[in-house]
Design an enzyme around this catalytic site. Structure first.
Site, PDB file in Angstrom:
ATOM      1  N   ARG A  94       0.839  -1.196   0.000  1.00 28.42           N
ATOM      2  CA  ARG A  94       0.000   0.000   0.000  1.00 28.42           C
ATOM      3  C   ARG A  94       0.873   1.243   0.000  1.00 28.42           C
ATOM      4  O   ARG A  94       2.081   1.159   0.144  1.00 28.42           O
ATOM      5  CB  ARG A  94      -0.959  -0.020   1.199  1.00 28.42           C
ATOM      6  CG  ARG A  94      -0.215  -0.351   2.505  1.00 28.42           C
ATOM      7  CD  ARG A  94      -0.751   0.314   3.681  1.00 28.42           C
ATOM      8  NE  ARG A  94      -0.683   1.756   3.540  1.00 28.42           N
ATOM      9  CZ  ARG A  94       0.421   2.480   3.701  1.00 28.42           C
ATOM     10  NH1 ARG A  94       1.598   1.922   3.979  1.00 28.42           N
ATOM     11  NH2 ARG A  94       0.386   3.794   3.582  1.00 28.42           N
TER      12      ARG A  94
ATOM     13  N   ARG B 117      -6.758  -0.766  -7.497  1.00 30.28           N
ATOM     14  CA  ARG B 117      -7.081   0.400  -6.663  1.00 30.28           C
ATOM     15  C   ARG B 117      -7.094   1.633  -7.568  1.00 30.28           C
ATOM     16  O   ARG B 117      -6.131   1.863  -8.305  1.00 30.28           O
ATOM     17  CB  ARG B 117      -6.053   0.571  -5.526  1.00 30.28           C
ATOM     18  CG  ARG B 117      -6.124  -0.545  -4.500  1.00 30.28           C
ATOM     19  CD  ARG B 117      -5.353  -0.196  -3.246  1.00 30.28           C
ATOM     20  NE  ARG B 117      -6.111   0.694  -2.386  1.00 30.28           N
ATOM     21  CZ  ARG B 117      -5.600   1.320  -1.330  1.00 30.28           C
ATOM     22  NH1 ARG B 117      -4.320   1.165  -1.029  1.00 30.28           N
ATOM     23  NH2 ARG B 117      -6.345   2.102  -0.573  1.00 30.28           N
TER      24      ARG B 117
ATOM     25  N   ASP C 101      -2.024  10.739  -2.696  1.00 33.51           N
ATOM     26  CA  ASP C 101      -2.242   9.651  -3.663  1.00 33.51           C
ATOM     27  C   ASP C 101      -2.453  10.173  -5.071  1.00 33.51           C
ATOM     28  O   ASP C 101      -2.237   9.453  -6.051  1.00 33.51           O
ATOM     29  CB  ASP C 101      -3.448   8.803  -3.246  1.00 33.51           C
ATOM     30  CG  ASP C 101      -3.055   7.878  -2.109  1.00 33.51           C
ATOM     31  OD1 ASP C 101      -2.972   8.353  -0.971  1.00 33.51           O
ATOM     32  OD2 ASP C 101      -2.778   6.696  -2.386  1.00 33.51           O
TER      33      ASP C 101
ATOM     34  N   ASN D 161      -5.684  12.285  -0.395  1.00 36.67           N
ATOM     35  CA  ASN D 161      -4.877  11.460   0.511  1.00 36.67           C
ATOM     36  C   ASN D 161      -5.849  10.698   1.416  1.00 36.67           C
ATOM     37  O   ASN D 161      -7.074  10.833   1.308  1.00 36.67           O
ATOM     38  CB  ASN D 161      -3.911  12.329   1.321  1.00 36.67           C
ATOM     39  CG  ASN D 161      -2.895  11.497   2.077  1.00 36.67           C
ATOM     40  OD1 ASN D 161      -2.268  10.596   1.503  1.00 36.67           O
ATOM     41  ND2 ASN D 161      -2.708  11.748   3.363  1.00 36.67           N
ATOM     42  N   LYS D 162      -5.324   9.878   2.288  1.00 38.74           N
ATOM     43  CA  LYS D 162      -6.139   9.028   3.169  1.00 38.74           C
ATOM     44  C   LYS D 162      -7.276   9.818   3.818  1.00 38.74           C
ATOM     45  O   LYS D 162      -7.059  10.938   4.281  1.00 38.74           O
ATOM     46  CB  LYS D 162      -5.218   8.414   4.239  1.00 38.74           C
ATOM     47  CG  LYS D 162      -5.894   7.502   5.240  1.00 38.74           C
ATOM     48  CD  LYS D 162      -6.720   6.391   4.614  1.00 38.74           C
ATOM     49  CE  LYS D 162      -5.906   5.506   3.683  1.00 38.74           C
ATOM     50  NZ  LYS D 162      -6.755   4.670   2.811  1.00 38.74           N
TER      51      LYS D 162
HETATM   52  O1  MRU Z   1      -4.903   3.146   1.578  1.00 38.90           O
HETATM   53  P1  MRU Z   1      -3.423   3.396   1.670  1.00 38.90           P
HETATM   54  O2  MRU Z   1      -2.816   2.887   2.929  1.00 38.90           O
HETATM   55  O3  MRU Z   1      -2.709   2.924   0.429  1.00 38.90           O
HETATM   56  O4  MRU Z   1      -3.314   4.978   1.695  1.00 38.90           O
HETATM   57  C1  MRU Z   1      -2.034   5.541   1.726  1.00 38.90           C
HETATM   58  C2  MRU Z   1      -2.034   7.010   1.864  1.00 38.90           C
HETATM   59  O5  MRU Z   1      -3.055   7.654   1.900  1.00 38.90           O
HETATM   60  C3  MRU Z   1      -0.686   7.668   1.872  1.00 38.90           C
HETATM   61  O6  MRU Z   1      -0.707   8.820   2.641  1.00 38.90           O
HETATM   62  C4  MRU Z   1      -0.291   8.031   0.423  1.00 38.90           C
HETATM   63  O7  MRU Z   1      -0.388   6.915  -0.416  1.00 38.90           O
HETATM   64  C5  MRU Z   1       1.064   8.598   0.341  1.00 38.90           C
HETATM   65  S1  MRU Z   1       2.303   7.407   0.647  1.00 38.90           S
HETATM   66  C6  MRU Z   1       3.822   8.087   0.375  1.00 38.90           C
END
Ligand code: MRU
Length: 347
Positions: A46, A89, A237, A247-248
């Site tokens: 991830r 994804r 992302d 982002n998350k």
């Molecule tokens: O769902 P995830 O764990 O893949 O989400 C990850 C994030 O939101 C990170 O902050 C993002 O990918 C940046 S990682 C350098």
């Protein structure tokens, strides 16, 4: 030392199953594209840059056994693998950036033999890993210039070594600041529903001996109100041409809170996270995930098993809430459309 999150070893992809961290550090090796697809889907692998790397290496394992004799047949099958990997994804643009790059490397060498093209594609995937490592270091150096001695920093989700091939993006800045002896304290949002902050970010920071404090997501506002957060660093992302950044889920909450409390809010991301084909964050596809992730915590049901759930994996922070975006090419300030224009032409 950064953890080795995803690598190419003896003809296979070797990666950490991140769903088991922090209590078990287990590596998985595979040359099965379906196993890899599931690993991305289930978040064993991830984080935007790591997903991009998985996509590139996924193409390599996909084409490994192809028997096609002509380029056209070979390329058609490659595109099928690429589309399949891209269906795992939807939000992290790094995945699609890496897949497009692999397709381009094949097309640019169409006159070579299939065996040579397979070799070129492996080299291209390894180059993507190498570039990611270098850009992590550069972002860390640029970002650490913003961190003062004794800074108290908040981060969300995991934008560390586990999300990249090396040092991480937002966490890279913190590792570098720590290495410079800045004596930082880092507050980590637990990051419901899948707890990337509690499970992964705390683990990475503590391995480096950084003063780490875990909080529930709903505690950030009170910390800010008490004046205990000096700055916020998060990853991304997908970043649109105007600087809107996905982002998350929960990142947007922090950005709004930061604006109210006058706390600098920084996004750290490599150029592979920028999507210059879209004008604003409204066009970013947001992954919706299973309601079970919210009904349960680490597999243990905590809510009525048939309760309706809303579970978007990401949110979009409008560019006006972002103090600066830190990339491997430098630090960009608003207005982002103008600042990023030159970069987009080089990309
Ligand atoms: O769902 P995830 O764990 O893949 O989400 C990850 C994030 O939101 C990170 O902050 C993002 O990918 C940046 S990682 C350098």
């Amino acid at each position: 030392m950064p953890v080795e999150t995803i690598t190419w070893k003896s003809g296979k992809i070797k990666f950490i199953d991140q769903t088991l961290l922090p209590h078990k550090l287990k590596y998985v090796s595979t040359d099965d594209i379906h196993r890899l697809w599931w690993a991305i889907k289930k978040l064993e692998i991830r984080g935007a840059p790591a997903i991009g790397i998985a996509g590139a290496l996924g193409v390599v394992i996909g084409i490994k056994r192809l028997k096609a004799k002509t380029f056209d047949k070979f390329f058609k099958e490659l595109q099928t693998f690429s589309k399949y990997l891209g269906s795992s994804r939807p939000t992290a643009v790094n995945l699609f950036w890496a897949l497009k790059r692999m397709e381009k490397a094949a097309r640019d060498n169409r006159l070579k033999s299939i065996a040579e093209i397979k070799n070129i594609l492996l080299k291209e995937a390894l180059k993507i890993i190498d570039e990611d490592m270098k850009s992590c270091r550069r972002m860390a150096r640029f970002g650490s210039g913003l961190v003062k001695h004794g800074s108290r920093i908040l981060t969300h989700c995991n934008a560390g070594g586990l999300a990249t091939a090396d040092y991480g993006t937002a966490l890279g800045v913190l590792f570098e600041s720590n290495r410079q002896g800045k004596n930082i304290r880092v507050y980590v949002d637990e990051t419901r529903p899948l707890l990337q902050g509690a499970r992964l970010t705390t683990w990475e920071l503590m391995r480096e001996g950084i003063d780490t404090i875990l909080i529930c997501d709903n505690m950030a506002a009170s910390l800010m109100a008490k004046g205990r957060i000096d700055m916020i660093f998060v990853g991304a992302d997908r970043i649109a041409s105007n600087g809107d950044a996905a982002n998350k889920i929960g990142t947007y909450n922090l950005a709004v809170l930061a604006k109210y409390h006058k706390i600098p809010f920084y996004v750290v991301a490599p150029l592979s996270t920028f999507d210059f084909n879209i004008k604003s964050g409204k066009e970013i596809p947001i992954e919706g995930r299973s309601g079970d992730e919210v009904r349960a915590i680490l597999g243990k049901l905590i809510a009525p098993k048939n309760v309706k759930v809303y579970n978007p994996s990401f949110d979009v922070t409008p560019n006006e809430l972002i103090t600066a975006i830190i990339t491997e090419s430098g630090i960009f300030n608003r207005p982002y459309r103008k600042a990023l224009g030159a970069v987009s032409r080089c990309k």
